[in-house]
Design an enzyme around this catalytic site. Structure first.
Site, PDB file in Angstrom:
ATOM      1  N   HIS A  49     -18.018  29.105  16.288  1.00  0.00           N
ATOM      2  CA  HIS A  49     -19.332  28.445  16.434  1.00  0.00           C
ATOM      3  C   HIS A  49     -19.713  28.279  17.908  1.00  0.00           C
ATOM      4  CE1 HIS A  49     -18.915  27.362  12.172  1.00  0.00           C
ATOM      5  NE2 HIS A  49     -17.698  26.941  12.472  1.00  0.00           N
ATOM      6  N   GLU A  57     -27.106  43.864  28.677  1.00  0.00           N
ATOM      7  CA  GLU A  57     -28.329  43.467  27.978  1.00  0.00           C
ATOM      8  C   GLU A  57     -29.036  44.666  27.366  1.00  0.00           C
ATOM      9  OE1 GLU A  57     -29.299  39.505  30.694  1.00  0.00           O
ATOM     10  OE2 GLU A  57     -30.487  41.327  30.972  1.00  0.00           O
ATOM     11  N   SER A  88     -32.663  40.905  41.215  1.00  0.00           N
ATOM     12  CA  SER A  88     -34.004  40.424  40.880  1.00  0.00           C
ATOM     13  C   SER A  88     -34.979  40.850  41.970  1.00  0.00           C
ATOM     14  CB  SER A  88     -33.992  38.900  40.767  1.00  0.00           C
ATOM     15  OG  SER A  88     -35.298  38.376  40.788  1.00  0.00           O
ATOM     16  N   LYS A  98     -29.678  36.706  42.670  1.00  0.00           N
ATOM     17  CA  LYS A  98     -29.360  37.110  41.308  1.00  0.00           C
ATOM     18  C   LYS A  98     -28.494  38.368  41.255  1.00  0.00           C
ATOM     19  CE  LYS A  98     -30.509  35.599  37.976  1.00  0.00           C
ATOM     20  NZ  LYS A  98     -31.744  35.824  37.203  1.00  0.00           N
TER      21      LYS A  98
END
Length: 460
Positions: A155, A289, A276, A282
């Site tokens: 979980h 992704e 970024s 970043k």
């Protein structure tokens, strides 16, 4: 005039040619189409359906066309509709009327079924090899992290301490099943449909088994109607590819978590990260992704073909031309996703200390504390309740179970003694779980040995 245009009094419109044509995507089947045609022509000669001289001329012409295509000397004709008619048209232009005899005893229906099966066979082997390389990268991570303790989750809540080796080996098992599915799909793909004709075979004395042997098929299809209307093998392959992408996506999801500042379990190599355009600090896990995102694309391709096929009567229907673009796209997606994912995990840095520190939080050793009570003759349900109260007390005092004094333990249950501490260290929690398939060093080393032998045998 089209090669099939004998009963027509008009040429098809440009709109019809553009809509009907598949050459802009099925041209990638050229080598399978030519190999299949070479085998078919060879069989026609062997069976005296055409002369041996004609068969030899056709084979020679087809080999020249293959070389011309690979040397980029061929411009395909949209009006010839597909790769099959384009190759036949090129052959007639090259060797004259003898080229018109190539199509004796076959239809585009069984021809395309053959080409796609040959393509799928090749791509199954290719993707299987990519998975083999991914599994090698996973074994490398596992071997280097047998003692790297980290939290295991259920979980997305910390549950029990495990090792990174044990964790990544779970994905090894997923990809092992994927490879088994691919090989199972290969068996059902590896039957020859050529000779089925349009749907009812032919009056010519074809030797289908001979063609199957020339093209390295295990056997021939047993029903001519099914031969030309079956796309189960493509759907099955696309289903297997969807499962592979699902497993890659799950792994990607964890990589994305792990390289976040909240986890800091891993650091991705600069070669497999992006930045970024506005935020200079970043370092984004874009590869993971994109793998996660492209999974939906592969799922969509599978659903699209299932939907195309669901209402088709026997035998061949033009709808089935729609089987290829989605298949090709899924293969192309996996052909990019698996290698770059493999490189990404092979080059990432493991932050072992952060993993260990995280495993020490969240009372991941609570189950082991309960097990200590059970081994000291406390029924499990009672032990469960005692440790639950102890955890609640520790939370209130802002302590871990290791930090509680023996007096505090005894306040909850008089059964506790000093040996409880030896049972709840992270190392004990991991290495006392010696059940086969578990996270202990002993168990993981056994699994690594088994899986390395698996990879060696798969390579043979």
């Amino acid at each position: 005039m089209k090669l099939w245009g004998g009963r027509f009094t008009k040429e098809t419109s440009q709109l019809t040619d553009d809509f009907n044509s598949s050459i802009h995507f099925d041209h990638i089947l050229y080598k399978y189409d030519i190999y299949g045609s070479i085998a078919h022509a060879t069989m026609l000669g062997k069976q005296n359906i055409i002369s041996n001289e004609e068969a030899a001329l056709i084979v020679s012409g087809l080999k020249e066309i293959l070389q011309d295509i690979e040397d980029d000397r061929v411009e395909f004709d949209v009006s010839a509709e597909d790769i099959h008619m384009n190759v036949e048209k090129l052959l007639i232009e090259k060797i004259g009327d003898t080229g018109k005899k190539l199509h004796t005893g076959r239809s585009r229906n069984d021809q395309v079924a053959l080409d796609v099966r040959m393509y799928v066979k090749d791509k199954i082997i290719y993707i299987d090899q990519l998975l083999h390389e991914l599994q090698e990268a996973i074994i490398k991570i596992a071997e280097g992290n047998i003692d790297t303790i980290m939290p295991g989750y259920t979980h997305l809540q910390k549950a029990q301490p495990i090792t990174l080796a044990h964790h990544v080996l779970a994905y090894f098992e997923m990809f092992k099943r994927d490879r088994e599915r691919l090989m199972d799909c290969y068996k059902r793909t590896n039957v020859l449909p050529l000779g089925a004709g349009a749907l009812a075979t032919t009056t010519y004395p074809l030797d289908r088994t001979y063609v199957a042997s020339l093209l390295d098929f295990d056997g021939i299809t047993m029903n001519s109607i099914d031969s030309v209307s079956d796309r189960d093998f493509s759907i099955e392959f696309m289903s297997a590819m969807s499962l592979i992408m699902m497993h890659l996506s799950r792994f990607s999801e964890e990589i994305i978590f792990w390289c976040s500042d909240e986890f800091r379990f891993v650091q991705l190599d600069d070669e497999y990260s992006t930045g970024s355009s506005i935020m200079p600090q970043k370092k984004n896990p874009d590869i993971a992704e994109l793998v996660r995102g492209k999974t939906g694309r592969v799922y969509g391709n599978l659903l699209g073909l299932l939907t195309t096929m669901k209402g088709l009567p026997l035998a061949y229907n033009k709808d089935m031309q729609e089987d290829k673009e989605s298949l090709f796209d899924s293969v192309n997606t996996l052909s990019m996703a698996i290698p770059i994912f493999t490189k990404m995990i092979d080059t990432m840095k493991i932050n072992k200390e952060n993993m260990y520190h995280s495993a020490g939080k969240g009372f991941t050793n609570a189950t082991d504390a309960a097990d200590w009570l059970v081994k000291n003759q406390v029924p499990f349900r009672e032990a469960h309740a005692i440790i639950g109260k102890l955890v609640l007390y520790a939370i209130d005092k802002n302590k871990t179970l290791e930090e509680l004094s023996l007096e505090e333990y005894k306040e909850v249950s008089s059964i506790f003694n000093e040996t409880i501490y030896d049972s709840i260290t992270l190392e004990a929690c991991v290495n006392n779980r010696k059940v086969d398939g578990g996270p202990s060093r002993e168990s993981v080393e056994k699994v690594i040995f088994i899986n390395k032998n698996y990879l060696l045998n798969k390579k043979k």
